[in-house]
Design a protein around this motif. Structure first.
Motif, PDB file in Angstrom:
ATOM      1  N   GLY A  47     -42.719 -80.086 107.046  1.00  0.00           N
ATOM      2  CA  GLY A  47     -42.779 -80.944 108.527  1.00  0.00           C
ATOM      3  C   GLY A  47     -41.711 -81.728 108.929  1.00  0.00           C
ATOM      4  N   ALA A  48     -41.640 -82.375 109.738  1.00  0.00           N
ATOM      5  CA  ALA A  48     -40.610 -83.226 110.281  1.00  0.00           C
ATOM      6  C   ALA A  48     -39.730 -84.006 109.024  1.00  0.00           C
ATOM      7  CB  ALA A  48     -41.098 -84.052 111.426  1.00  0.00           C
ATOM      8  N   ILE A  49     -40.705 -84.581 108.479  1.00  0.00           N
ATOM      9  CA  ILE A  49     -39.894 -85.478 107.222  1.00  0.00           C
ATOM     10  C   ILE A  49     -39.731 -84.561 105.904  1.00  0.00           C
ATOM     11  CG2 ILE A  49     -42.080 -86.632 106.521  1.00  0.00           C
ATOM     12  CD1 ILE A  49     -39.043 -88.606 107.107  1.00  0.00           C
ATOM     13  N   GLY A  50     -40.929 -83.756 105.892  1.00  0.00           N
ATOM     14  CA  GLY A  50     -40.837 -83.037 104.290  1.00  0.00           C
ATOM     15  C   GLY A  50     -39.815 -81.724 104.007  1.00  0.00           C
ATOM     16  N   ARG A  51     -39.523 -81.501 105.432  1.00  0.00           N
ATOM     17  CA  ARG A  51     -38.480 -80.526 105.164  1.00  0.00           C
ATOM     18  C   ARG A  51     -36.999 -81.017 104.918  1.00  0.00           C
ATOM     19  NH1 ARG A  51     -37.009 -75.271 107.754  1.00  0.00           N
ATOM     20  NH2 ARG A  51     -34.808 -74.981 107.901  1.00  0.00           N
ATOM     21  N   PRO A  52     -36.424 -82.190 105.464  1.00  0.00           N
ATOM     22  CA  PRO A  52     -35.130 -82.824 105.087  1.00  0.00           C
ATOM     23  C   PRO A  52     -35.378 -83.237 103.486  1.00  0.00           C
ATOM     24  CG  PRO A  52     -36.167 -84.041 106.859  1.00  0.00           C
ATOM     25  CD  PRO A  52     -36.781 -82.962 106.769  1.00  0.00           C
ATOM     26  N   MET A  53     -36.458 -83.727 103.016  1.00  0.00           N
ATOM     27  CA  MET A  53     -36.638 -84.333 101.805  1.00  0.00           C
ATOM     28  C   MET A  53     -36.567 -83.190 100.706  1.00  0.00           C
ATOM     29  SD  MET A  53     -39.883 -86.777 102.514  1.00  0.00           S
ATOM     30  CE  MET A  53     -40.271 -87.236 100.858  1.00  0.00           C
ATOM     31  N   ALA A  54     -37.312 -81.901 101.222  1.00  0.00           N
ATOM     32  CA  ALA A  54     -37.093 -80.744 100.180  1.00  0.00           C
ATOM     33  C   ALA A  54     -35.885 -80.278  99.970  1.00  0.00           C
ATOM     34  CB  ALA A  54     -38.109 -79.763 100.762  1.00  0.00           C
ATOM     35  N   ALA A  55     -34.956 -80.459 101.270  1.00  0.00           N
ATOM     36  CA  ALA A  55     -33.636 -79.987 101.364  1.00  0.00           C
ATOM     37  C   ALA A  55     -32.683 -80.927 100.492  1.00  0.00           C
ATOM     38  CB  ALA A  55     -32.850 -80.018 102.671  1.00  0.00           C
ATOM     39  N   ARG A  56     -32.867 -82.032 100.356  1.00  0.00           N
ATOM     40  CA  ARG A  56     -32.344 -82.873  99.358  1.00  0.00           C
ATOM     41  C   ARG A  56     -32.512 -82.627  97.907  1.00  0.00           C
ATOM     42  NH1 ARG A  56     -28.330 -86.110 101.189  1.00  0.00           N
ATOM     43  NH2 ARG A  56     -28.460 -87.165  99.229  1.00  0.00           N
ATOM     44  N   ILE A  57     -33.790 -82.321  97.737  1.00  0.00           N
ATOM     45  CA  ILE A  57     -34.369 -81.826  95.928  1.00  0.00           C
ATOM     46  C   ILE A  57     -33.172 -80.781  96.016  1.00  0.00           C
ATOM     47  CG2 ILE A  57     -35.813 -81.243  94.725  1.00  0.00           C
ATOM     48  CD1 ILE A  57     -37.895 -82.603  96.475  1.00  0.00           C
ATOM     49  N   ALA A  58     -33.422 -79.657  96.654  1.00  0.00           N
ATOM     50  CA  ALA A  58     -32.546 -78.342  96.451  1.00  0.00           C
ATOM     51  C   ALA A  58     -31.045 -78.790  96.271  1.00  0.00           C
ATOM     52  CB  ALA A  58     -32.954 -77.330  97.567  1.00  0.00           C
ATOM     53  N   ALA A  59     -30.637 -79.673  97.231  1.00  0.00           N
ATOM     54  CA  ALA A  59     -29.110 -80.012  97.219  1.00  0.00           C
ATOM     55  C   ALA A  59     -28.812 -80.468  95.638  1.00  0.00           C
ATOM     56  CB  ALA A  59     -28.815 -80.759  98.349  1.00  0.00           C
ATOM     57  N   ALA A  60     -29.826 -81.281  95.178  1.00  0.00           N
ATOM     58  CA  ALA A  60     -29.442 -82.164  93.969  1.00  0.00           C
ATOM     59  C   ALA A  60     -29.334 -81.190  92.938  1.00  0.00           C
ATOM     60  CB  ALA A  60     -30.677 -83.077  93.855  1.00  0.00           C
ATOM     61  N   GLU A 117     -43.701 -69.131 108.099  1.00  0.00           N
ATOM     62  CA  GLU A 117     -42.301 -68.823 108.437  1.00  0.00           C
ATOM     63  C   GLU A 117     -41.311 -69.927 108.541  1.00  0.00           C
ATOM     64  OE1 GLU A 117     -45.005 -68.229 111.716  1.00  0.00           O
ATOM     65  OE2 GLU A 117     -45.122 -66.959 109.864  1.00  0.00           O
ATOM     66  N   ARG A 118     -41.969 -71.069 108.282  1.00  0.00           N
ATOM     67  CA  ARG A 118     -41.239 -72.484 108.139  1.00  0.00           C
ATOM     68  C   ARG A 118     -40.689 -72.337 106.803  1.00  0.00           C
ATOM     69  NH1 ARG A 118     -44.862 -76.275 111.472  1.00  0.00           N
ATOM     70  NH2 ARG A 118     -44.131 -75.448 113.595  1.00  0.00           N
ATOM     71  N   ALA A 119     -41.466 -71.852 105.662  1.00  0.00           N
ATOM     72  CA  ALA A 119     -41.097 -71.787 104.297  1.00  0.00           C
ATOM     73  C   ALA A 119     -39.946 -71.005 104.049  1.00  0.00           C
ATOM     74  CB  ALA A 119     -42.094 -71.484 103.302  1.00  0.00           C
ATOM     75  N   THR A 120     -40.117 -69.772 104.798  1.00  0.00           N
ATOM     76  CA  THR A 120     -39.202 -68.614 104.716  1.00  0.00           C
ATOM     77  C   THR A 120     -37.825 -69.151 105.180  1.00  0.00           C
ATOM     78  OG1 THR A 120     -40.940 -67.220 105.303  1.00  0.00           O
ATOM     79  CG2 THR A 120     -38.847 -66.131 105.202  1.00  0.00           C
ATOM     80  N   SER A 121     -38.061 -69.783 106.264  1.00  0.00           N
ATOM     81  CA  SER A 121     -36.420 -70.089 107.036  1.00  0.00           C
ATOM     82  C   SER A 121     -35.872 -71.196 106.079  1.00  0.00           C
ATOM     83  CB  SER A 121     -36.581 -70.316 108.652  1.00  0.00           C
ATOM     84  OG  SER A 121     -37.249 -71.860 108.428  1.00  0.00           O
ATOM     85  N   PHE A 122     -36.863 -72.056 105.644  1.00  0.00           N
ATOM     86  CA  PHE A 122     -36.102 -73.152 104.797  1.00  0.00           C
ATOM     87  C   PHE A 122     -35.368 -72.455 103.342  1.00  0.00           C
ATOM     88  CE2 PHE A 122     -36.232 -76.002 101.080  1.00  0.00           C
ATOM     89  CZ  PHE A 122     -35.867 -76.928 101.362  1.00  0.00           C
ATOM     90  N   ALA A 123     -36.174 -71.596 102.763  1.00  0.00           N
ATOM     91  CA  ALA A 123     -35.681 -70.873 101.454  1.00  0.00           C
ATOM     92  C   ALA A 123     -34.479 -70.172 101.976  1.00  0.00           C
ATOM     93  CB  ALA A 123     -36.579 -69.884 101.047  1.00  0.00           C
ATOM     94  N   ALA A 124     -34.225 -69.402 102.979  1.00  0.00           N
ATOM     95  CA  ALA A 124     -32.919 -68.888 103.487  1.00  0.00           C
ATOM     96  C   ALA A 124     -31.845 -69.990 103.404  1.00  0.00           C
ATOM     97  CB  ALA A 124     -33.363 -68.100 104.777  1.00  0.00           C
ATOM     98  N   GLU A 125     -32.343 -71.062 103.910  1.00  0.00           N
ATOM     99  CA  GLU A 125     -31.150 -71.932 104.198  1.00  0.00           C
ATOM    100  C   GLU A 125     -30.863 -72.849 103.025  1.00  0.00           C
ATOM    101  OE1 GLU A 125     -30.333 -75.628 107.165  1.00  0.00           O
ATOM    102  OE2 GLU A 125     -31.793 -74.159 107.815  1.00  0.00           O
ATOM    103  N   HIS A 126     -31.608 -73.296 102.172  1.00  0.00           N
ATOM    104  CA  HIS A 126     -31.445 -74.135 101.222  1.00  0.00           C
ATOM    105  C   HIS A 126     -31.663 -73.416  99.684  1.00  0.00           C
ATOM    106  CE1 HIS A 126     -31.155 -77.293 103.865  1.00  0.00           C
ATOM    107  NE2 HIS A 126     -32.466 -76.765 104.519  1.00  0.00           N
ATOM    108  N   GLY A 127     -32.183 -72.177  99.607  1.00  0.00           N
ATOM    109  CA  GLY A 127     -32.079 -71.720  98.346  1.00  0.00           C
ATOM    110  C   GLY A 127     -33.349 -72.282  97.578  1.00  0.00           C
ATOM    111  N   ALA A 128     -34.567 -71.645  97.879  1.00  0.00           N
ATOM    112  CA  ALA A 128     -35.846 -72.077  96.945  1.00  0.00           C
ATOM    113  C   ALA A 128     -36.889 -70.718  97.083  1.00  0.00           C
ATOM    114  CB  ALA A 128     -36.557 -73.066  97.820  1.00  0.00           C
ATOM    115  N   ARG A 129     -37.659 -70.781  95.947  1.00  0.00           N
ATOM    116  CA  ARG A 129     -38.768 -69.806  96.008  1.00  0.00           C
ATOM    117  C   ARG A 129     -39.708 -70.009  97.000  1.00  0.00           C
ATOM    118  NH1 ARG A 129     -43.447 -68.663  93.083  1.00  0.00           N
ATOM    119  NH2 ARG A 129     -43.546 -70.693  92.096  1.00  0.00           N
ATOM    120  N   VAL A 130     -40.120 -69.027  97.702  1.00  0.00           N
ATOM    121  CA  VAL A 130     -41.405 -69.171  98.611  1.00  0.00           C
ATOM    122  C   VAL A 130     -42.515 -68.960  97.913  1.00  0.00           C
ATOM    123  CG1 VAL A 130     -42.370 -68.501 100.824  1.00  0.00           C
ATOM    124  CG2 VAL A 130     -39.820 -68.483 100.973  1.00  0.00           C
ATOM    125  N   ALA A 131     -43.314 -69.940  97.556  1.00  0.00           N
ATOM    126  CA  ALA A 131     -44.683 -69.515  97.167  1.00  0.00           C
ATOM    127  C   ALA A 131     -45.949 -69.033  98.051  1.00  0.00           C
ATOM    128  CB  ALA A 131     -45.346 -70.862  96.479  1.00  0.00           C
TER     129      ALA A 131
END
Ligand code: NDP
Length: 296
Positions: A10-23, A35-49
């Motif tokens: 969500g609004a706060i979860g997405r940037p928190m998860a992005a920081r975890i990926a960036a670390a 779709e929110r998980a898919t777009s996040f994964a495309a942008e930040h590199g993560a597995r969509v569960a």
């Protein structure tokens, strides 16, 4: 590097998860709206569960960031629920601003599977999450906090052990109750001053150099109210939930807290008036309507 599962982009979860990926941690994400998980994964590199169960499988640390503890508890159950995927020895961090009683129940359920629970709600807003400078309020065993610290540090700057399970949630709720009191009371004060002939910018200039200042007067009113921008970063509905939790904590502890109880009622009334998507600062509009003036 740790294998992390993050549920709730969500609004706060997405940037928190992005920081975890960036670390550099290995990240699996799950979101109710896929779709929110898919777009996040495309942008930040993560597995969509494909399910909460799938997210938890193989994760050393599972993080939830959902609206309330109710949704967290619901996500545990069922054939595709988290419990079905959690391995013994996993750490479960709940970054939801949840309620202490439900967290204790969740912790007991997870404990039966040798999964350690810690409540870890955050403050600092969406911008703080993007910058990785959130405050994290931890409730649970200190050894669990130390095991999770490297992951928490990817989005948190001030990471505090607050006490036993539920302590983080209790502290977060009281903090947000203070935020609600500051926004509401500053609106009342500025509306009255405006009608008495004092411009809101002049009033804020003086208040912010005096003892009545707060984050509301120093940041929220100049940036969001006087500009009439009211950006939507933190829903009033969520703040209503938080102040309700704070009022409940006071009642449970038999602490007379008329201001907290009244503020909980005011938030519920403002939420009913403004709806589920309104931002928390928009409560000012209710005060303005009562006063028959706009703070600008
Ligand atoms: P949002 O409303 O933006 O996002 C909520 C998230 O929870 C979305 O991912 C949503 O999925 C998911 N969700 C909602 N209902 C369910 C459900 N029944 N089952 C599964 N997933 C569900 O909330 P925020 O990100 O703003 O807030 C999350 C938590 O963090 C709240 O407890 C809030 O109080 C707290 N918080 C928020 C801050 C902020 O500035 N926004 C600051 C500090 C704490 P979907 O995408 O499908 O809707």
């Amino acid at each position: 590097m740790t294998s992390v599962a993050f549920l709730g982009l969500g609004a706060i979860g997405r940037p928190m998860a992005a920081r975890i990926a960036a670390a550099g941690h290995t990240l699996a994400v799950w979101n109710r709206t896929t779709e929110r998980a898919t777009s996040f994964a495309a942008e930040h590199g993560a597995r969509v569960a494909s399910s909460p169960r799938d997210a938890a499988q193989g994760a050393a640390i599972v993080i939830t960031c959902l609206p309330t503890s109710r949704e967290v508890e619901q996500l545990l159950e069922g054939p595709d629920g988290l419990l079905a995927g959690l391995a013994s020895g996993t750490i479960f961090l709940d970054c939801t601003s949840g309620d202490p009683a439900t967290s204790k129940r969740i912790a007991a359920k997870l404990g039966e599977r040798d999964v350690a629970f810690m409540d870890a709600p955050v403050s600092g807003g969406v911008v703080g999450a993007e910058q990785g400078i959130l405050t994290v309020m931890c409730g649970g065993d200190e050894t669990v906090l130390e095991r999770a610290r490297a992951v928490l540090e990817s989005f948190g700057k001030k990471i505090v052990h607050c006490g036993p399970i539920g302590a983080g949630h209790a502290l977060k709720a009281i903090n947000n109750a203070l935020l609600a009191i500051h926004v509401w009371s500053t609106a009342e004060g500025l509306a009255a001053l405006q009608k008495a002939g004092v411009r809101p910018d002049v009033a804020l200039d003086v208040i912010n150099a005096s003892s009545g200042r707060s984050n509301a007067s120093m940041n929220l009113f100049p940036e969001r109210v006087l500009t009439r921008a009211f950006p939507r970063t933190f829903r009033l509905a969520l703040l209503d939930k938080d102040v309700g939790i704070a009022a409940g904590v006071a009642r449970e502890q038999r602490v007379p807290a008329p201001v907290l109880q009244l503020t909980a009622e005011l938030m519920t009334a403002a939420r009913a008036a403004l709806g589920e998507v309104a931002d928390h600062v928009e409560m000012v509009k209710v005060v303005e309507q009562w006063a028959g003036t706009e703070i600008r």
